[in-house]
Design a protein around this motif. Structure first.
Motif, PDB file in Angstrom:
ATOM      1  N   GLU A  36       1.217  -1.367   0.051  1.00  0.00           N
ATOM      2  CA  GLU A  36       0.032   0.011   0.233  1.00  0.00           C
ATOM      3  C   GLU A  36       1.106   1.407   0.012  1.00  0.00           C
ATOM      4  OE1 GLU A  36      -3.468   0.598  -0.025  1.00  0.00           O
ATOM      5  OE2 GLU A  36      -2.990  -0.865  -0.699  1.00  0.00           O
ATOM      6  N   ALA A  37       0.062   2.376  -1.384  1.00  0.00           N
ATOM      7  CA  ALA A  37       1.653   3.361  -1.031  1.00  0.00           C
ATOM      8  C   ALA A  37       1.291   4.586   0.802  1.00  0.00           C
ATOM      9  CB  ALA A  37       1.175   4.420  -2.401  1.00  0.00           C
ATOM     10  N   SER A  38       2.078   4.688   1.314  1.00  0.00           N
ATOM     11  CA  SER A  38       1.936   5.840   2.113  1.00  0.00           C
ATOM     12  C   SER A  38       2.451   7.002   1.610  1.00  0.00           C
ATOM     13  CB  SER A  38       3.120   5.345   3.412  1.00  0.00           C
ATOM     14  OG  SER A  38       4.483   5.752   2.430  1.00  0.00           O
ATOM     15  N   THR A  39       2.259   7.699   1.961  1.00  0.00           N
ATOM     16  CA  THR A  39       1.815   9.520   1.635  1.00  0.00           C
ATOM     17  C   THR A  39       3.640   9.721   1.215  1.00  0.00           C
ATOM     18  OG1 THR A  39       0.233   9.954   3.357  1.00  0.00           O
ATOM     19  CG2 THR A  39       2.213  11.923   2.433  1.00  0.00           C
ATOM     20  N   GLU A  40       4.354   9.077   1.636  1.00  0.00           N
ATOM     21  CA  GLU A  40       5.948   9.165   1.768  1.00  0.00           C
ATOM     22  C   GLU A  40       6.319   8.588   0.678  1.00  0.00           C
ATOM     23  OE1 GLU A  40       7.866  11.560   2.850  1.00  0.00           O
ATOM     24  OE2 GLU A  40       5.929  12.227   4.098  1.00  0.00           O
ATOM     25  N   ASP A  41       5.524   7.644   0.300  1.00  0.00           N
ATOM     26  CA  ASP A  41       5.827   6.771  -0.911  1.00  0.00           C
ATOM     27  C   ASP A  41       5.071   7.791  -2.425  1.00  0.00           C
ATOM     28  OD1 ASP A  41       7.033   4.167   0.219  1.00  0.00           O
ATOM     29  OD2 ASP A  41       5.536   3.428   0.394  1.00  0.00           O
ATOM     30  N   LYS A  42       3.934   7.786  -1.746  1.00  0.00           N
ATOM     31  CA  LYS A  42       3.345   8.951  -3.076  1.00  0.00           C
ATOM     32  C   LYS A  42       4.334  10.280  -3.308  1.00  0.00           C
ATOM     33  CE  LYS A  42      -1.618   7.567  -2.108  1.00  0.00           C
ATOM     34  NZ  LYS A  42      -2.520   7.941  -1.644  1.00  0.00           N
ATOM     35  N   LYS A  43       5.011  10.869  -2.323  1.00  0.00           N
ATOM     36  CA  LYS A  43       5.818  11.843  -2.588  1.00  0.00           C
ATOM     37  C   LYS A  43       6.679  11.653  -3.582  1.00  0.00           C
ATOM     38  CE  LYS A  43       4.768  14.420   1.541  1.00  0.00           C
ATOM     39  NZ  LYS A  43       5.093  14.939   2.982  1.00  0.00           N
ATOM     40  N   LEU A  44       7.615  10.979  -3.589  1.00  0.00           N
ATOM     41  CA  LEU A  44       8.521   9.773  -3.733  1.00  0.00           C
ATOM     42  C   LEU A  44       7.947   9.478  -5.008  1.00  0.00           C
ATOM     43  CD1 LEU A  44      12.124   9.642  -3.278  1.00  0.00           C
ATOM     44  CD2 LEU A  44      11.740   7.574  -2.449  1.00  0.00           C
ATOM     45  N   ILE A  45       7.042   9.108  -4.725  1.00  0.00           N
ATOM     46  CA  ILE A  45       7.239   8.841  -7.136  1.00  0.00           C
ATOM     47  C   ILE A  45       6.281   9.523  -7.760  1.00  0.00           C
ATOM     48  CG2 ILE A  45       5.245   7.252  -7.393  1.00  0.00           C
ATOM     49  CD1 ILE A  45       5.182   5.375  -5.867  1.00  0.00           C
ATOM     50  N   GLY A  46       5.888  10.561  -6.943  1.00  0.00           N
ATOM     51  CA  GLY A  46       5.532  11.595  -8.097  1.00  0.00           C
ATOM     52  C   GLY A  46       6.736  12.107  -8.609  1.00  0.00           C
ATOM     53  N   THR A  47       7.993  12.873  -7.305  1.00  0.00           N
ATOM     54  CA  THR A  47       9.672  12.971  -7.282  1.00  0.00           C
ATOM     55  C   THR A  47      10.455  12.260  -8.903  1.00  0.00           C
ATOM     56  OG1 THR A  47       9.371  14.413  -5.056  1.00  0.00           O
ATOM     57  CG2 THR A  47      11.865  13.839  -7.040  1.00  0.00           C
ATOM     58  N   LEU A  48       9.812  10.953  -8.756  1.00  0.00           N
ATOM     59  CA  LEU A  48      10.379   9.852  -9.751  1.00  0.00           C
ATOM     60  C   LEU A  48      10.312   9.842 -10.755  1.00  0.00           C
ATOM     61  CD1 LEU A  48      11.197   6.901  -7.022  1.00  0.00           C
ATOM     62  CD2 LEU A  48      12.777   8.211  -8.199  1.00  0.00           C
ATOM     63  N   ILE A  49       8.543  10.213 -10.793  1.00  0.00           N
ATOM     64  CA  ILE A  49       8.159  10.028 -12.528  1.00  0.00           C
ATOM     65  C   ILE A  49       8.560  11.177 -12.752  1.00  0.00           C
ATOM     66  CG2 ILE A  49       5.459  10.193 -13.436  1.00  0.00           C
ATOM     67  CD1 ILE A  49       4.627   7.958 -11.043  1.00  0.00           C
ATOM     68  N   ASP A  50       8.396  12.709 -12.276  1.00  0.00           N
ATOM     69  CA  ASP A  50       8.752  13.547 -12.856  1.00  0.00           C
ATOM     70  C   ASP A  50      10.220  13.887 -13.603  1.00  0.00           C
ATOM     71  OD1 ASP A  50       5.881  14.928 -12.631  1.00  0.00           O
ATOM     72  OD2 ASP A  50       6.795  15.993 -10.637  1.00  0.00           O
ATOM     73  N   GLY A  51      10.815  13.228 -12.421  1.00  0.00           N
ATOM     74  CA  GLY A  51      12.425  13.116 -12.802  1.00  0.00           C
ATOM     75  C   GLY A  51      12.516  12.434 -14.356  1.00  0.00           C
TER      76      GLY A  51
END
Length: 112
Positions: A36-51
């Motif tokens: 399950e994606a936590s809030t911290e996971d979502k923040k990091l994933i968002g940054t990784l996808i943008d990059g």
């Protein structure tokens, strides 16, 4: 929502991603796709996808030999703007679109 599901959702503004692709993306960046994606996971994933998108889809048209100067074409800049607008679900009004040099398709079918 699982991490793989969140990855697919975050990529949805540029296209559709397969379950295998989402799982591979998660694995490549050290995530468990079924967790399950936590809030911290979502923040990091968002940054990784943008990059990922910036590095692999949006890129300068040329880089000089020393690597310190990059050139972007007008079309590349407009493409980047359109992608960001799509990412955040923003539909520009005609005036704003004209200011940034983008064309807008307007539905006028109900003007009869």
């Amino acid at each position: 929502m699982t991490i793989a599901g969140y990855i697919k959702q975050r990529f949805s503004y540029i296209g559709e991603m397969s379950d295998v692709g989402a799982s591979d993306f998660a694995l490549d960046f050290g995530f468990n796709a079924d967790k399950e994606a936590s809030t911290e996971d979502k923040k990091l994933i968002g940054t990784l996808i943008d990059g990922f998108i910036e590095k692999n889809i949006l890129h300068p048209t040329s880089v000089d030999e020393s690597g310190f100067s990059a050139s972007w074409s007008v079309d590349s800049i407009k493409t980047h703007i359109k992608l960001l607008l799509k990412k955040y679900g923003i539909d520009l009004n005609e005036e704003t679109a004209a200011i940034v040099g983008l064309s807008v398709i307007k539905d006028v079918s109900d003007i009869w």
